[in-house]
Write a protein that holds these residues in place. Structure first.
Motif, PDB file in Angstrom:
ATOM      1  N   UNK A 191      -3.030   0.338  -3.851  1.00 20.55           N
ATOM      2  CA  UNK A 191      -2.635  -0.951  -3.275  1.00 20.55           C
ATOM      3  C   UNK A 191      -2.311  -1.922  -4.400  1.00 20.55           C
ATOM      4  N   UNK A 192      -1.144  -2.541  -4.312  1.00 18.74           N
ATOM      5  CA  UNK A 192      -0.764  -3.602  -5.240  1.00 18.74           C
ATOM      6  C   UNK A 192      -1.173  -4.919  -4.608  1.00 18.74           C
ATOM      7  N   UNK A 229     -11.487   9.378  -8.062  1.00 18.90           N
ATOM      8  CA  UNK A 229     -11.075   8.175  -8.790  1.00 18.90           C
ATOM      9  C   UNK A 229     -11.279   6.959  -7.900  1.00 18.90           C
ATOM     10  N   UNK A 230     -11.844   5.912  -8.459  1.00 20.12           N
ATOM     11  CA  UNK A 230     -11.898   4.607  -7.807  1.00 20.12           C
ATOM     12  C   UNK A 230     -11.870   3.573  -8.935  1.00 20.12           C
ATOM     13  N   UNK A 231     -10.727   2.915  -9.103  1.00 23.93           N
ATOM     14  CA  UNK A 231     -10.636   1.966 -10.210  1.00 23.93           C
ATOM     15  C   UNK A 231      -9.669   0.841  -9.861  1.00 23.93           C
ATOM     16  N   UNK A 232      -9.820  -0.232 -10.618  1.00 27.03           N
ATOM     17  CA  UNK A 232      -8.905  -1.368 -10.534  1.00 27.03           C
ATOM     18  C   UNK A 232      -8.221  -1.526 -11.882  1.00 27.03           C
ATOM     19  N   UNK A 233      -6.959  -1.944 -11.852  1.00 33.74           N
ATOM     20  CA  UNK A 233      -6.198  -2.120 -13.086  1.00 33.74           C
ATOM     21  C   UNK A 233      -5.519  -3.490 -13.065  1.00 33.74           C
ATOM     22  N   UNK A 246       0.841  -1.195   0.000  1.00 33.17           N
ATOM     23  CA  UNK A 246       0.000   0.000   0.000  1.00 33.17           C
ATOM     24  C   UNK A 246       0.876   1.244   0.000  1.00 33.17           C
ATOM     25  N   UNK A 247       0.529   2.205  -0.836  1.00 29.25           N
ATOM     26  CA  UNK A 247       1.204   3.490  -0.878  1.00 29.25           C
ATOM     27  C   UNK A 247       0.195   4.618  -0.887  1.00 29.25           C
ATOM     28  N   UNK A 248       0.664   5.812  -0.689  1.00 28.59           N
ATOM     29  CA  UNK A 248      -0.236   6.959  -0.692  1.00 28.59           C
ATOM     30  C   UNK A 248       0.528   8.201  -1.142  1.00 28.59           C
ATOM     31  N   UNK A 298      -3.739  -3.951  -9.333  1.00 27.18           N
ATOM     32  CA  UNK A 298      -3.652  -2.804  -8.441  1.00 27.18           C
ATOM     33  C   UNK A 298      -5.009  -2.120  -8.353  1.00 27.18           C
ATOM     34  N   UNK A 299      -5.252  -1.434  -7.243  1.00 28.79           N
ATOM     35  CA  UNK A 299      -6.460  -0.624  -7.079  1.00 28.79           C
ATOM     36  C   UNK A 299      -6.033   0.767  -6.647  1.00 28.79           C
ATOM     37  N   UNK A 300      -6.846   1.757  -7.006  1.00 26.24           N
ATOM     38  CA  UNK A 300      -6.503   3.155  -6.760  1.00 26.24           C
ATOM     39  C   UNK A 300      -7.750   3.917  -6.363  1.00 26.24           C
ATOM     40  N   UNK A 301      -7.637   4.796  -5.358  1.00 24.90           N
ATOM     41  CA  UNK A 301      -8.754   5.648  -4.939  1.00 24.90           C
ATOM     42  C   UNK A 301      -8.223   7.037  -4.648  1.00 24.90           C
TER      43      UNK A 301
END
Length: 585
Positions: A279-280, A302-306, A241-243, A286-289
């Protein structure tokens, strides 16, 4: 001589001239032989950069730098090594001072350590030449593949940030590959899978030398000592997890009479806040918010999964920023140079924003949908990117788009909008094209079509950026006539930014941009097809000239200010003054 060649030479000759030995200075202040050798290595690397440009002027500059390097090596040899008898077989000295300016010659291949290992050279103190100069001087002790990795690293990683910042990142398990792979996913990064491996070899070997005491590591950013960088996802354990985040406060003053100040709604103080967490979950997912607060209130932006389908293709689904133009990757206040966005993408901080209804395509365009992204590498120095997406699309009335309701989570007509973006990126150049098409009214009868072209060129530490955006949009004429017509809205900008030449640590930008609308009238409440005493004619334009500076007194803390002159074809001209402060987490 071309202007670009002259700038190349000035940029690279300045540090060389500053480091050259002044024959008139006191002997006690002269450089040691080791320092002169390190300075010569730095000059030779700068010459190599000029030779890659390949024009006659830059080759001449490179020859001058190599002359200085040979002289420094010769002087270092005279002081450090006593005269020896010539060998039986005459050998041409490698460091003989030239009697006239020779043509640039190819550097000798750096020596690689033996199997038993070579001793580490004694380097100058960090305060004398800096961390990067020490590193370059020590490269001759690196294996050949690590030396090659450094050459790739110096070109690829300097495009987005300083090289020193790369070394400040702290990675888990001393393994740089996950971090480099993450950077390579950035659109236009131009870091191929082969380049990822080459850079990883160099960075991992450098990390090993740091542990062994072979070279000093640069200090980590304040507050991050002993902690992993927030931009790094590495190691073998998941999830990781990163921020990141940014707070931006700006003040805008319009130079107009008191009764005319309602022409700019964002005059005064304004605050923005962005917080992103990622979060990887696996080596592919990965997911991103992103949480955002600005003029359109607090929202989950933004709320997405890649998911990585392969090494070259990725699938993204959820709510994300649509990739239109190069500005779509650098619209955040801590990244861009100015307090406001260029006119094609203006979203507030704009005089007469009601009349023109913002820019051509206010940025960011956040929407719900799915996107497929791919990247290929035809050559070692070229990357081709393509993105295709389906989203709910922009929303509006019978006349124009409504950029507030466009951010709503629900679709208004059940018809998706489609878009494409292509980019071609070389080490110092990037070209892009974008397209978007959809219907914006509730019935799905009125269409919009948006086209864009963008250009980026990096000249040393200076960046030249340019973009053009055109929107063609249907609208109902109104009244008893229910037929449709179309208007055209266009915008462009040209910007030069880089280090301010007179003050160290200060960056500048010069911006010229414009916006125009044709085939529709403008009223105090916005574009309209119905004439009245308050409307203009059907051709309106804005031109803006802006200049500004930004300064970072502390890590992740930036102060920026600018002065803008606005010229309108149908309204009074005006001046705007901006001051902003940003702090990154």
């Amino acid at each position: 001589m071309r202007a670009s060649d002259l700038i190349w030479g000035i940029l690279l000759l300045l540090p060389a001239s500053a480091g050259a030995l002044d024959e008139g200075q006191d002997v006690s202040t002269r450089r040691t032989p080791e320092q002169m050798v390190a300075q010569a290595a730095l000059l030779e690397q700068q010459a190599e950069q000029l030779e890659r440009v390949g024009t006659p002027s830059t080759m001449a500059f490179a020859g001058t730098l190599r002359d200085q390097a040979r002289q420094l090596r010769a002087m270092a040899g005279e002081k450090a090594v006593p005269p020896k008898k010539p060998p039986a077989k005459p050998v041409k000295p490698a460091v003989k001072p030239p009697t006239k300016a020779p043509a640039p010659v190819k550097e000798a291949e750096p020596a690689t350590p033996s199997k038993e290992g070579a001793p580490v050279k004694k380097l100058p103190d960090k305060e004398d030449l800096g961390f990067l100069a020490q590193l370059r001087a020590e490269l001759t002790e690196y294996p050949e593949n690590a030396q090659q990795g450094y050459k790739v690293f110096a070109v690829k990683c300097a495009k987005c940030h300083s090289l020193t910042k790369s070394f400040q990142a702290q990675v888990p398990n001393d393994d740089w590959e996950p971090c480099i792979r993450k950077m390579a996913k950035m659109q236009g990064a131009n870091i191929s899978p082969k380049a990822v491996k080459q850079i990883t070899v160099f960075m991992n070997f450098w990390q090993k030398r740091v542990r062994e005491g072979g070279v000093n590591a640069p200090p980590p950013p304040p507050g991050q000592e002993g902690q992993p960088s927030e931009s790094v996802a590495g190691g073998d354990k998941f999830p990781q997890v990163g921020y990141s985040g940014c707070a931006f406060i700006s003040a805008t003053q319009l130079a107009s009479d008191r009764h005319a100040r309602d022409t700019m709604r964002e005059e005064g103080l304004m605050a923005e806040f962005v917080f992103t967490t990622n979060a990887t979950l696996t080596d592919r997912m990965t997911v991103n918010a992103t949480l955002c607060y600005s003029c359109h209130a607090l929202e989950l932006d933004h709320v997405y999964a890649e998911y990585d389908l392969s090494e070259s293709f990725r699938l993204r689904a959820g709510r994300f920023a649509v990739p239109f133009g190069a500005v779509s990757q650098r619209y955040l206040p801590q990244i861009r140079e100015s307090t406001s966005l260029p006119l094609p993408y203006a979203m507030g901080r704009m005089p007469r924003d009601r009349e023109f209804n913002q820019g051509v395509l206010p940025m960011p365009i956040t929407d719900n949908g799915a996107m497929l992204t791919g990247a290929v590498y035809p050559t070692e120095s070229m990357q081709l990117d393509a993105s295709a997406y389906l989203v709910t699309g922009m929303k509006g009335t019978d006349v124009d788009l409504d950029f507030i309701s466009t951010r709503d989570y629900e679709d208004n007509n059940g018809e998706p909008a489609a878009g494409l973006r292509f980019t071609a990126t070389w080490d110092y150049l990037s070209l892009g094209a974008s397209f978007m098409r959809g219907n914006y009214d509730a019935e799905g009868d009125l269409a919009y079509r948006v086209y864009g072209l963008d250009f980026f060129y990096k000249l040393g530490e200076f960046n030249l950026r340019a973009e053009f955006v055109r929107r063609e949009q249907d609208f109902f004429i109104g009244g008893p006539d229910t037929s449709k017509d179309a208007f055209i809205k266009e915008g462009y900008f040209i910007q030069l930014d880089g280090p301010f030449p007179l003050i160290e640590g200060v960056r500048f930008f010069l911006l010229q941009d414009g916006l125009s609308m044709r085939d529709i009238l403008l009223s105090p409440s916005g574009p309209t097809p119905v004439p009245s005493p308050d409307t203009t004619d059907n051709a309106n334009a804005i031109s803006r000239f802006a200049a500004g500076l930004e300064f970072s007194p502390y890590e992740k803390f930036v102060v920026k200010g600018s002065v803008e002159y606005w010229y309108f074809s149908d309204y009074d001209e005006t001046w705007v003054f901006n001051l902003g402060v940003s702090f990154s987490l």
